[in-house]
Design a protein around this motif. Structure first.
Motif, mmCIF file in Angstrom:
data_model
loop_
_atom_site.group_PDB
_atom_site.id
_atom_site.type_symbol
_atom_site.label_atom_id
_atom_site.label_comp_id
_atom_site.label_asym_id
_atom_site.label_seq_id
_atom_site.Cartn_x
_atom_site.Cartn_y
_atom_site.Cartn_z
ATOM 1 N N LEU A 179 0.831 -1.204 0.000
ATOM 2 C CA LEU A 179 0.000 0.000 0.000
ATOM 3 C C LEU A 179 0.864 1.252 0.000
ATOM 4 O O LEU A 179 0.559 2.241 -0.689
ATOM 5 N N ALA A 180 1.967 1.213 0.765
ATOM 6 C CA ALA A 180 2.889 2.351 0.774
ATOM 7 C C ALA A 180 3.474 2.579 -0.617
ATOM 8 O O ALA A 180 3.653 3.723 -1.052
ATOM 9 N N GLY A 181 3.775 1.480 -1.337
ATOM 10 C CA GLY A 181 4.280 1.624 -2.700
ATOM 11 C C GLY A 181 3.233 2.160 -3.654
ATOM 12 O O GLY A 181 3.542 2.980 -4.531
ATOM 13 N N LEU A 182 1.998 1.724 -3.485
ATOM 14 C CA LEU A 182 0.916 2.218 -4.350
ATOM 15 C C LEU A 182 0.682 3.715 -4.160
ATOM 16 O O LEU A 182 0.372 4.432 -5.118
ATOM 17 N N GLN A 183 0.828 4.199 -2.945
ATOM 18 C CA GLN A 183 0.567 5.607 -2.677
ATOM 19 C C GLN A 183 1.642 6.524 -3.260
ATOM 20 O O GLN A 183 1.444 7.731 -3.344
ATOM 21 N N LEU A 184 2.791 5.932 -3.648
ATOM 22 C CA LEU A 184 3.859 6.725 -4.274
ATOM 23 C C LEU A 184 3.677 6.857 -5.788
ATOM 24 O O LEU A 184 4.378 7.642 -6.423
ATOM 25 N N ILE A 185 2.762 6.081 -6.359
ATOM 26 C CA ILE A 185 2.534 6.142 -7.809
ATOM 27 C C ILE A 185 1.636 7.338 -8.112
ATOM 28 O O ILE A 185 0.543 7.450 -7.558
ATOM 29 N N PRO A 186 2.080 8.260 -8.970
ATOM 30 C CA PRO A 186 1.252 9.448 -9.268
ATOM 31 C C PRO A 186 -0.027 9.066 -9.994
ATOM 32 O O PRO A 186 -0.041 8.177 -10.860
ATOM 33 N N SER A 187 -1.106 9.750 -9.657
ATOM 34 C CA SER A 187 -2.404 9.451 -10.261
ATOM 35 C C SER A 187 -2.511 9.959 -11.699
ATOM 36 O O SER A 187 -3.389 9.514 -12.454
ATOM 37 N N ASP A 188 -1.630 10.882 -12.097
ATOM 38 C CA ASP A 188 -1.694 11.452 -13.447
ATOM 39 C C ASP A 188 -1.549 10.392 -14.532
ATOM 40 O O ASP A 188 -2.180 10.487 -15.592
ATOM 41 N N ILE A 189 -0.716 9.400 -14.280
ATOM 42 C CA ILE A 189 -0.471 8.396 -15.314
ATOM 43 C C ILE A 189 -1.720 7.562 -15.567
ATOM 44 O O ILE A 189 -1.961 7.114 -16.696
ATOM 45 N N TYR A 190 -2.529 7.353 -14.543
ATOM 46 C CA TYR A 190 -3.772 6.604 -14.736
ATOM 47 C C TYR A 190 -4.792 7.430 -15.509
ATOM 48 O O TYR A 190 -5.555 6.886 -16.318
ATOM 49 N N GLU A 191 -4.806 8.743 -15.263
ATOM 50 C CA GLU A 191 -5.697 9.609 -16.021
ATOM 51 C C GLU A 191 -5.316 9.616 -17.501
ATOM 52 O O GLU A 191 -6.187 9.563 -18.381
ATOM 53 N N ALA A 192 -4.010 9.647 -17.761
ATOM 54 C CA ALA A 192 -3.550 9.593 -19.149
ATOM 55 C C ALA A 192 -3.890 8.250 -19.789
ATOM 56 O O ALA A 192 -4.266 8.175 -20.970
ATOM 57 N N ALA A 193 -3.764 7.169 -18.992
ATOM 58 C CA ALA A 193 -4.088 5.839 -19.519
ATOM 59 C C ALA A 193 -5.571 5.719 -19.824
ATOM 60 O O ALA A 193 -5.960 5.085 -20.817
ATOM 61 N N ASP A 194 -6.418 6.322 -18.983
ATOM 62 C CA ASP A 194 -7.861 6.311 -19.249
ATOM 63 C C ASP A 194 -8.187 7.046 -20.551
ATOM 64 O O ASP A 194 -9.032 6.607 -21.339
ATOM 65 N N ILE A 195 -7.508 8.169 -20.764
ATOM 66 C CA ILE A 195 -7.735 8.927 -21.994
ATOM 67 C C ILE A 195 -7.310 8.120 -23.219
ATOM 68 O O ILE A 195 -7.959 8.157 -24.275
ATOM 69 N N ASP A 196 -6.209 7.365 -23.079
ATOM 70 C CA ASP A 196 -5.719 6.537 -24.194
ATOM 71 C C ASP A 196 -6.552 5.278 -24.397
ATOM 72 O O ASP A 196 -6.307 4.524 -25.345
ATOM 73 N N GLY A 197 -7.502 5.029 -23.500
ATOM 74 C CA GLY A 197 -8.386 3.876 -23.675
ATOM 75 C C GLY A 197 -7.870 2.582 -23.089
ATOM 76 O O GLY A 197 -8.386 1.505 -23.418
ATOM 77 N N ALA A 198 -6.866 2.656 -22.202
ATOM 78 C CA ALA A 198 -6.332 1.440 -21.597
ATOM 79 C C ALA A 198 -7.307 0.909 -20.548
ATOM 80 O O ALA A 198 -7.863 1.662 -19.752
ATOM 81 N N SER A 199 -7.501 -0.405 -20.538
ATOM 82 C CA SER A 199 -8.382 -1.026 -19.552
ATOM 83 C C SER A 199 -7.684 -1.092 -18.199
ATOM 84 O O SER A 199 -6.475 -0.883 -18.091
ATOM 85 N N LYS A 200 -8.451 -1.395 -17.150
ATOM 86 C CA LYS A 200 -7.876 -1.510 -15.811
ATOM 87 C C LYS A 200 -6.846 -2.633 -15.744
ATOM 88 O O LYS A 200 -5.820 -2.512 -15.072
ATOM 89 N N TRP A 201 -7.104 -3.714 -16.459
ATOM 90 C CA TRP A 201 -6.149 -4.831 -16.490
ATOM 91 C C TRP A 201 -4.845 -4.413 -17.170
ATOM 92 O O TRP A 201 -3.759 -4.750 -16.705
#
Length: 292
Positions: A179-201
């Motif tokens: 969980l500590a490692g997950l909290q260090l991952i910036p949320s911006d990259i997931y927003e960019a991935a959502d825009i690019d159409g990447a699935s959660k998997w």
């Protein structure tokens, strides 16, 4: 680039810590290596006698009980660490997401880890009892078990039962580290991935897992080291049972029950070498991606 003055200051600040480590850990470790080359009893009724590599030769070529304890330890380590990593990652992903009551869920999940291992081991030993254990009683009443099972007396179920208890106890620790490692991952990259159409998997395999590798390596090393020197949960639940006896339990048996300081020290050195081998493998394989 550090200057000479900064380097000297760094060594000056770290020297007290190194001295403490040398006194607390270095001296006992040197004593263990020393006595591993001797025939000696722990009460020192007779002075230690130098026997060279005889203890190591016997350990590697003749001691079938050591090989059995090593096999038990490796099985325990593989299954417990694998299950704890998978479950810990799943739990970390769940409690990392935003939902109502997340704080309460985190507290509840960490509760097993807060219980001392000796207490939890004894608690599960009672729960798994074949006469009055709540698991057998409830299992029979609910129709899940045809008959009561002596989980800790049956060679086929005793080690899996201990592994299950260890997984219940230590999975929250893995979840906390991840969980500590997950909290260090910036949320911006997931927003960019959502825009690019990447699935959660796809996001999990391409973003989350690679960026979580440093925390995952640390968690694996910590848990593997703990599992390789496991003692308390096995000793409390089954004592020196040959079906579950780990390296640490076997080491304690040689040192305390048999009063053999020389051979017990040899087993301690062997455990240390095995741990170093596992750490080296982790750093060379899993940890390679951390520095790239």
């Amino acid at each position: 680039m550090l200057t000479i003055r900064q380097t000297r200051l760094a060594w000056l600040l770290v020297t007290p810590t190194l001295l403490v480590v040398a006194l607390v850990a270095g001296y006992p470790l040197a004593q263990v290596f020393y006595y591993s080359f001797h025939k000696a009893d722990i009460a020192f009724v007779e002075p230690p006698v130098w026997i060279g590599l005889r203890n190591y030769t016997y350990l590697l070529t003749q001691d079938a009980e050591f090989r059995e304890a090593l096999w038990n330890t490796l099985k325990f380590t593989f299954f417990s660490v694998t299950l704890e990593t998978i479950l810990g990652l799943a739990i970390a992903l769940v409690i990392h997401s935003n939902f109502r009551g997340r704080g309460l869920v985190r507290t509840a999940i960490l509760s097993p880890w807060a219980i001392p291992t000796v207490v939890s081991a004894q608690m599960w030993k009672w729960m798994l009892n074949d006469i009055y254990g709540v698991i057998n009683v409830m299992g029979v009443k609910l129709g899940l078990l045809a008959n009561k099972i002596a989980f800790l007396a049956n060679p086929a179920t005793v080690l899996p039962s201990i592994i299950a208890v260890d997984v219940w106890k230590t999975t929250p620790f893995m979840a906390l580290l991840l969980l500590a490692g997950l909290q260090l991952i910036p949320s911006d990259i997931y927003e960019a991935a959502d825009i690019d159409g990447a699935s959660k998997w796809q996001q999990f395999w391409s973003l989350t897992l690679p960026l979580l590798t440093p925390a995952l390596v640390v968690a694996l090393i910590f848990r593997t080291l703990d599992a390789l020197r496991v003692f308390d949960v096995i000793f409390v639940m089954t004592g020196v049972n040959s079906a579950t006896r780990s390296l640490a339990v076997y080491n304690r048996q040689q040192l305390i029950d048999f009063q053999d300081l020389g051979y017990g020290s040899t087993i301690s050195v062997a455990i240390l070498v095995i741990i170093f081998i596992f750490v080296f493998i982790y750093m060379r394989s899993v940890g390679r991606g951390v520095n790239e």
